[in-house]
Design a protein around this motif. Sequence first.
Motif: not given
Length: 402
Positions: A337-343, A320-321, A311-318
């Motif tokens: 990948a998915y928007p963080t907390h947007g399961e 937080d994913c 698991v990692a977190r990064t910004r994709i196209d602006g």
Amino acid sequence: MEADRGATSAAPAVPGSAIAEAADGGSAARGWLRLGRDGRLTAYASCAEGLVRWTESAPGSDIWQGPELFPVEGWAGRFTLAQDHNGFVWFAGTRFRDGAPGGRELIVATQYQTGRPLGDWRAVGNPFPERKKSQPQAQAQPPAPGQQQPEPEAESGAPLPPPGDPVVLPDGTGALHILTTRFGVGARGRTRRADGVWGSWVDYQGKWVRGAVVPLVTAQGRAEFLVTFRGGASYWGQEMPGSDFRWLGRMKADAVEGTYSSCETGPGIGTYFWRHPADGGVIAYRPQAPAGASPALMPLGGAGGVGPVGVARTRIDGYDCTVLLQRGAEGYPEIAAYPTHGEHYGTWWAPVGDRCAGLPAISLDARGSVTIAMIDLDGGLLIARQDPTDPGLAFGPWCRVG
């Protein structure tokens, strides 16, 4: 505590077949790709003789040093690792030694700087000594003062299974916690304070625990962990960095043993991941749900995959994913990948690369680009980096670096 003197020098040659065999045998640690404070990535693996390491020669470079072998006498083959707020990498493992309780003891070591030798492996004991063969009641003797009471055998009289892998958990105060489990006994931990003094073993219950505990440390330095059992897990955590662990609740959920992982996905909020036994699909769960919401199990696809996800977190196209990496059903690395907390938006898993030995790993590099690593079937280390010129989450070609 004992130290293994002379175990800090690295031997230059490691057979690739030995690395691949160990990785496929289940010795790959979760999170085995790490970013140091100097911006260089380091990859870690295991073989029968000890710990193996590859190190970037410079931040973002495709020239790496390694594989280097750090031998450990009596090495049991498996290890876990964690990184503290200073960038130090802590390792925990097990070694076999005559005279140790049950013939085995837990050991820890530290890498203080990227590319530098490991510190000495130090023994921290064994909280689960084997039960000695019972004697007739008239001859039984009580334990001597200060002697640790041996644990009971299973109810059937059969020997208990071996302990789970020890886990290191550094909190924000400079304290180091080592946690281990044993089915039929429970979870136990021991803490080394920032001044270097070790405390006694503490019991965290969970008699029917299965596998290692699942650790997480927030950016603020607060530590927590799950004690997993068949059908659910107990949740333990600190109120603040440095405080004692307290029981925070219990969750009910079916999971494939040994597939848990974790990540801080919001300020002080941890998300835990595991596989559902029905199809191997990935499940996400947040014990600390937002106010007014109940914790829920959130499916993320990935059916047929094996082991814990990276698991990692990064910004994709602006945005937080959260990025997930798994070993798929066919043995290939797969990423989603998915928007963080947007399961609830769902995920789409895509293969990236050829078959790998053991679990692939994921990290951010010095530029903040997602970097994925795998060990190929010949025991070589391969790296692929996010291509920042492409929209979305795209990767450049794999590069064999060691």
